[in-house]
Motif scaffolding. Structure first.
Motif, mmCIF file in Angstrom:
data_model
loop_
_atom_site.group_PDB
_atom_site.id
_atom_site.type_symbol
_atom_site.label_atom_id
_atom_site.label_comp_id
_atom_site.label_asym_id
_atom_site.label_seq_id
_atom_site.Cartn_x
_atom_site.Cartn_y
_atom_site.Cartn_z
ATOM 1 N N TRP A 234 0.954 -1.311 0.068
ATOM 2 C CA TRP A 234 0.103 -0.212 -0.026
ATOM 3 C C TRP A 234 0.729 1.131 0.189
ATOM 4 C CZ3 TRP A 234 -0.471 3.942 3.488
ATOM 5 C CH2 TRP A 234 -1.320 4.813 3.407
ATOM 6 N N ALA B 185 2.340 1.691 -3.404
ATOM 7 C CA ALA B 185 1.631 2.012 -4.412
ATOM 8 C C ALA B 185 1.057 3.469 -4.403
ATOM 9 C CB ALA B 185 0.353 1.194 -4.500
ATOM 10 N N LEU C 119 -6.423 4.856 -2.829
ATOM 11 C CA LEU C 119 -5.530 4.246 -1.737
ATOM 12 C C LEU C 119 -5.605 5.106 -0.535
ATOM 13 C CD1 LEU C 119 -2.642 3.809 -4.425
ATOM 14 C CD2 LEU C 119 -3.754 2.175 -3.083
#
Length: 179
Positions: A24, A27, A43
């Motif tokens: 995470w 990204a 996100l």
């Protein structure tokens, strides 16, 4: 004793969670650097909402947080949709059809477990032998079916699992009175 607040180093889900957190973070940094607003929004939305219900930092202290996972999963599914929209149409349709078929099979097989309460409670007790609540539910179902000897055995197991839990002793006494 099943849902605790202690992390165990032999728990593979601990390492899966750490890997997911790293993924995470990577990204999010990539989306920020590439100035990809929709992906960055999803996100960050996923991270903020999951942070609240995932008990990573205890703000609201949620047991059984999976019932709240629908909100962060919405951001996750939007991200999946963004990724699928970049594939050729044939690949997108094939992957969506496969995901739908697998989801249907899982829904059918999971729902079938709930059709027989006794079998469901027995399989749950086998899967989570340290869950005193599962043993209480199993004993309750056995009482409903007038299977008092089996209920008594189940309560003996529950007393071993968590001897300081008052409900165990109350239900044990109720079973003893019925025998």
């Amino acid at each position: 004793s099943v849902i605790g607040f202690h992390a165990r180093l032999n728990d593979p889900y601990l390492y899966l969670g750490i890997a997911a957190g790293v993924a995470w973070t990577v990204a999010t940094v990539v989306a920020f650097v590439r100035r990809n607003g929709p992906v960055l929004f999803c996100l960050l939305g996923f991270g903020m909402v999951y942070g609240l219900i995932g008990n990573i930092v205890t703000i609201i202290g949620t047991n059984f947080g999976e019932r709240l996972m629908y909100l962060p999963s919405a951001f996750f599914l939007i991200l999946i949709g963004i990724g699928l929209s970049r594939l050729p149409r044939r690949a997108t349709v094939t992957l969506a059809a496969l995901a739908l078929a697998l989801g249907c099979v899982r829904t059918y097989t999971y729902a079938a477990r709930w059709n027989d309460r006794l079998a469901f409670m027995q399989s749950s007790a086998r899967a989570q032998p340290t869950s005193v609540r599962v043993h209480l539910l199993l004993a309750d179902e056995l009482i409903r079916r007038k299977q008092y000897a089996q209920a008594n055995e189940t309560m003996a197991t529950a007393r071993q699992v968590q001897p300081d839990y008052p409900k165990v002793w109350i239900q044990s006494a109720a079973v003893a009175l019925l025998m």
